[in-house]
Design an enzyme around this catalytic site. Sequence first.
Site, short mmCIF file in Angstrom:
data_model
loop_
_atom_site.label_atom_id
_atom_site.label_comp_id
_atom_site.label_asym_id
_atom_site.label_seq_id
_atom_site.Cartn_x
_atom_site.Cartn_y
_atom_site.Cartn_z
N LYS A 192 -17.43 26.72 43.03
CA LYS A 192 -18.16 27.58 42.23
C LYS A 192 -19.13 28.28 43.42
O LYS A 192 -20.20 28.33 43.57
CB LYS A 192 -19.01 27.10 41.31
CG LYS A 192 -19.66 28.06 40.31
CD LYS A 192 -18.99 28.81 39.29
CE LYS A 192 -20.08 30.37 38.82
NZ LYS A 192 -19.03 31.07 38.18
N ASP A 224 -14.49 29.14 37.02
CA ASP A 224 -14.32 29.70 35.76
C ASP A 224 -13.12 30.52 35.63
O ASP A 224 -12.25 30.40 34.57
CB ASP A 224 -15.49 30.70 35.31
CG ASP A 224 -15.91 31.65 36.50
OD1 ASP A 224 -15.23 31.33 37.71
OD2 ASP A 224 -16.61 32.44 36.29
#
Length: 358
Positions: A192, A224
């Site tokens: 991330k 994600d």
Amino acid sequence: MTARILVLPGDGVGPEICREATRVLEALQRDHGLDVELEEDLVGGAAYEATGEPLPAETLEKARGADAVLFGAVGGAQWDELPRELRPESGLLQLRSELGLFANLRPAMLYPQLAHASTLRHEVVAGLDLMIVRELTGGIYFGQPRSTRTDTHGRRQAVNTMLYTEGEIERIARVGFDIARRRNKRLCSVDKANVLEVSQLWRDVVNEVGQEYPDVELSHMYVDNAAMQLVRAPKQFDTIVTGNLFGDILSDIAAMLTGSIGMLPSAALDEAGRGMYEPVHGSAPDIAGQGVVNPLATILSVAMMLRHSLHRQDLAERVEHAVGDALDRGLRTRDIMDDEKQVASTGEMGGAVIDMLQ
Ligand code: IPM
Ligand code: MG
């Protein structure tokens, strides 16, 4: 030399699946020249009930002395209110940490016989074969500081820390590259980095290690997006390397692509390749003690043990083929059932695999 294997059945369905996996090991010992010595001990809630601790010193000592550990599952609602350090899960986390089992291999392979069991369309998952390499002894699971506290107004707050050192990232990256090299030579590192410093360091170090593996194609993906891509087009992945928390989440997604989490094995390895082997599915208290749990994830974990710790590639393949043959015979535990097939109990499924070893 005789390899020492410690079996830790634990809680819930743990004893039932370990019984079948142990029978497989005994059959290999009897008929196929596997030189092992099996011992069993307590872990998790079962250990807490007997000793007041989820990882008794005796269990840890035996695990340190073993060449490999076969782990069932831990946890159950009756222990959820205990202080965190006494919960069954703490026994598992402590074992991983104390034994230095930093490299967690979680393969997700779709057996063609089970294509119907996935909730995804057949063409999306047919032929799926991916490997998630999850860092297992660092990150937010172990980072300090961690605590629950109150502020000056008496309002509660809690903190955990996601911390990775470059050394930790480097060694798991190497495992990822080495495994990708033996597969289809594509490694996707998941992080991330658009938000977290710890992920930027992760990405930088993975890139640096990548210089030594020019033959492996390296890509990066935000977590994600990776979660979405895993359900959208999972076959784009070959090997994934990621941190502890992201790996925990992504490996459950990957498991479901194969239809049943009841099929997925895992290995947790230290730097010397000694390891602990466990099914991904956990203790499943709702079906414990009924003889219906699928033992194949644990039996396939034995195959991983044979390959990675006992250096018996030949027997690893024999076990994997026997699992395929048992499925071909039409046997299905409840979790992978479809209409035309025959419902098998835990013991019948284990027995079928043992018959097929011949
Ligand atoms: C896993 C499990 C464990 C984890 C739990 C039981 C502590 O979910 O092995 O994926 O979070 O690592
Ligand atoms: Mg998990």
